[in-house]
Motif scaffolding. Structure first.
Motif, mmCIF file in Angstrom:
data_model
loop_
_atom_site.group_PDB
_atom_site.id
_atom_site.type_symbol
_atom_site.label_atom_id
_atom_site.label_comp_id
_atom_site.label_asym_id
_atom_site.label_seq_id
_atom_site.Cartn_x
_atom_site.Cartn_y
_atom_site.Cartn_z
ATOM 1 N N GLY A 1 0.810 -1.202 0.000
ATOM 2 C CA GLY A 1 0.000 0.000 0.000
ATOM 3 C C GLY A 1 0.845 1.255 0.000
ATOM 4 N N LYS A 2 0.157 2.399 0.060
ATOM 5 C CA LYS A 2 0.830 3.694 0.087
ATOM 6 C C LYS A 2 0.689 4.292 1.483
ATOM 7 C CE LYS A 2 1.261 8.016 -2.519
ATOM 8 N NZ LYS A 2 0.785 8.774 -3.704
ATOM 9 N N PHE A 3 1.819 4.714 2.046
ATOM 10 C CA PHE A 3 1.788 5.264 3.401
ATOM 11 C C PHE A 3 3.024 6.116 3.628
ATOM 12 C CE2 PHE A 3 3.920 1.203 3.439
ATOM 13 C CZ PHE A 3 5.005 1.370 4.281
ATOM 14 N N GLN A 4 3.042 6.807 4.776
ATOM 15 C CA GLN A 4 4.165 7.655 5.132
ATOM 16 C C GLN A 4 4.953 7.051 6.282
ATOM 17 O OE1 GLN A 4 2.636 11.580 5.971
ATOM 18 N NE2 GLN A 4 2.502 12.125 3.810
ATOM 19 N N ALA A 5 6.241 7.366 6.289
ATOM 20 C CA ALA A 5 7.125 6.915 7.362
ATOM 21 C C ALA A 5 8.052 8.065 7.720
ATOM 22 C CB ALA A 5 7.935 5.702 6.903
ATOM 23 N N PRO A 6 8.671 8.019 8.885
ATOM 24 C CA PRO A 6 9.636 9.070 9.248
ATOM 25 C C PRO A 6 10.772 9.141 8.225
ATOM 26 C CG PRO A 6 9.076 7.738 11.158
ATOM 27 C CD PRO A 6 8.487 7.043 9.968
ATOM 28 N N GLU A 7 11.294 10.346 7.984
ATOM 29 C CA GLU A 7 12.361 10.496 6.995
ATOM 30 C C GLU A 7 13.660 9.832 7.432
ATOM 31 O OE1 GLU A 7 13.669 14.457 6.272
ATOM 32 O OE2 GLU A 7 13.865 14.975 8.384
ATOM 33 N N SER A 8 13.733 9.441 8.697
ATOM 34 C CA SER A 8 14.941 8.771 9.204
ATOM 35 C C SER A 8 15.031 7.311 8.760
ATOM 36 C CB SER A 8 14.976 8.834 10.731
ATOM 37 O OG SER A 8 13.816 8.226 11.284
ATOM 38 N N VAL A 9 13.926 6.758 8.224
ATOM 39 C CA VAL A 9 13.922 5.359 7.776
ATOM 40 C C VAL A 9 14.848 5.204 6.573
ATOM 41 C CG1 VAL A 9 12.494 3.575 6.686
ATOM 42 C CG2 VAL A 9 11.633 4.825 8.664
ATOM 43 N N ILE A 10 15.621 4.111 6.564
ATOM 44 C CA ILE A 10 16.482 3.812 5.423
ATOM 45 C C ILE A 10 16.107 2.443 4.853
ATOM 46 C CG2 ILE A 10 18.370 5.202 6.341
ATOM 47 C CD1 ILE A 10 19.838 2.604 7.056
ATOM 48 N N THR A 11 16.603 2.176 3.664
ATOM 49 C CA THR A 11 16.369 0.884 3.031
ATOM 50 C C THR A 11 17.346 -0.153 3.582
ATOM 51 O OG1 THR A 11 17.810 1.668 1.262
ATOM 52 C CG2 THR A 11 15.435 1.751 0.865
ATOM 53 N N MET A 12 16.912 -1.413 3.587
ATOM 54 C CA MET A 12 17.776 -2.511 3.994
ATOM 55 C C MET A 12 18.523 -2.999 2.757
ATOM 56 S SD MET A 12 16.801 -6.142 5.825
ATOM 57 C CE MET A 12 15.684 -5.337 6.957
ATOM 58 N N GLU A 13 19.777 -2.537 2.614
ATOM 59 C CA GLU A 13 20.547 -2.863 1.421
ATOM 60 C C GLU A 13 21.886 -3.513 1.743
ATOM 61 O OE1 GLU A 13 20.876 0.545 -1.118
ATOM 62 O OE2 GLU A 13 18.725 0.873 -1.213
ATOM 63 N N HIS A 14 22.274 -3.552 2.982
ATOM 64 C CA HIS A 14 23.462 -4.266 3.486
ATOM 65 C C HIS A 14 24.801 -3.623 3.130
ATOM 66 C CE1 HIS A 14 20.736 -7.240 4.912
ATOM 67 N NE2 HIS A 14 20.401 -7.651 3.711
ATOM 68 N N TRP A 15 24.949 -3.011 1.968
ATOM 69 C CA TRP A 15 26.221 -2.361 1.646
ATOM 70 C C TRP A 15 26.513 -1.238 2.634
ATOM 71 C CZ3 TRP A 15 26.080 2.816 0.974
ATOM 72 C CH2 TRP A 15 24.851 3.386 0.634
ATOM 73 N N ASN A 16 25.467 -0.729 3.254
ATOM 74 C CA ASN A 16 25.577 0.411 4.164
ATOM 75 C C ASN A 16 25.556 -0.080 5.614
ATOM 76 O OD1 ASN A 16 25.354 2.773 5.607
ATOM 77 N ND2 ASN A 16 23.276 3.241 4.906
ATOM 78 N N PRO A 17 26.709 -0.167 6.303
ATOM 79 C CA PRO A 17 26.715 -0.693 7.667
ATOM 80 C C PRO A 17 26.006 0.201 8.675
ATOM 81 C CG PRO A 17 28.889 0.116 7.093
ATOM 82 C CD PRO A 17 28.073 0.151 5.829
ATOM 83 N N ALA A 18 25.548 1.384 8.240
ATOM 84 C CA ALA A 18 24.723 2.202 9.131
ATOM 85 C C ALA A 18 23.439 1.475 9.507
ATOM 86 C CB ALA A 18 24.403 3.543 8.466
ATOM 87 N N GLU A 19 23.044 0.499 8.694
ATOM 88 C CA GLU A 19 21.823 -0.239 9.019
ATOM 89 C C GLU A 19 21.973 -1.075 10.286
ATOM 90 O OE1 GLU A 19 21.161 -2.529 5.421
ATOM 91 O OE2 GLU A 19 21.658 -4.383 6.473
ATOM 92 N N LEU A 20 23.202 -1.317 10.716
ATOM 93 C CA LEU A 20 23.410 -2.066 11.958
ATOM 94 C C LEU A 20 22.890 -1.313 13.171
ATOM 95 C CD1 LEU A 20 27.035 -3.410 11.320
ATOM 96 C CD2 LEU A 20 24.878 -4.658 11.075
#
Length: 227
Positions: free
Chosen positions: A126-145
């Motif tokens: 569906g279509k919805f809003q989320a906080p702008e702080s949310v990131i994608t789970m892509e693994h190349w970016n260790p910030a997701e840890l």
């Protein structure tokens, strides 16, 4: 068959603090040399590849990904998967992402974009809003840890995840075994293990599919070894 795809104190103790995560978002195209390439294995047999390219234009970083999988039985393809997408970042903030997936004939698309301080997400969920702080789970970016909620670009859902440092390990690379740290990701629809070296490179991924098969991403090109 979709399961074939899924599927800070600890870093201080490792002696690298949070610098790898920040460094990866500051200049990941330099960290990885512009490209990441993984073989995708099922029970030790090659079934596909995942390629990630990282390009910068001024302050905007574009990360493009393509994954291809073909599972064969007696040399006959019985399952195919293709997914490709691109995500734009500015100073570690997600600006826009779009992923199109063909899962054995079923085509879906997931988009998200920054809209005035909110992330507008549209996809199968569906279509919805989320906080702008949310990131994608892509693994190349260790910030997701450091995250507890991330956008799943295959389903369009926000996945709640608990990430735990499971200690030192070693993963295969073309240069030989590379020392890495093992992190488990656990959520309602998520159970996988990701590996990062001391420079912040993503160097491996592992999980078990719904049929019990072992799925791995094995590094072919994932940045120069630390040191």
């Amino acid at each position: 068959m979709r399961a074939l795809l899924y599927a800070g104190a600890a870093l201080l103790a490792w002696g690298v603090a949070l610098m790898p995560a920040r460094a990866a978002m500051t200049a990941p195209e330099k960290l990885y040399g512009g490209e990441i390439l993984f073989d995708i294995l099922r029970n030790g047999e090659l079934i596909g590849t995942q390629r990630v390219t990282l390009k910068r234009d001024g302050h905007v970083l574009t990360v493009s990904q393509v994954a291809d999988i073909t599972v064969r039985f007696l040399f006959i393809p019985v399952y195919r998967f293709h997914s490709e997408g691109a995500t734009q970042w500015h100073s570690g903030r997600l600006l826009e992402t779009k992923t199109t997936t063909n899962d054995n004939g079923k085509v879906t698309a997931v988009t998200a974009r920054d809209d005035g301080g909110k992330l507008v997400i549209d996809g199968p969920a569906g279509k919805f809003q989320a906080p702008e702080s949310v990131i994608t789970m892509e693994h190349w970016n260790p910030a997701e840890l450091e995250q507890t909620i991330m956008l799943n670009t295959l389903t369009g859902r926000l996945d709640k995840v608990e990430i735990h440092d499971e200690g030192p390990d070693q993963v295969p690379t073309p240069e030989g075994g590379r020392a890495a740290r093992r992190f488990s990701y656990q959520g309602s629809d998520l159970n996988l293990t990701a590996f990062y070296d001391s420079a912040g490179h993503w160097v491996g991924l592992r999980f078990f599919a719904g049929d019990g098969s072992r799925i791995e991403r094995v590094c072919r090109r994932c940045g120069s070894p630390p040191g």
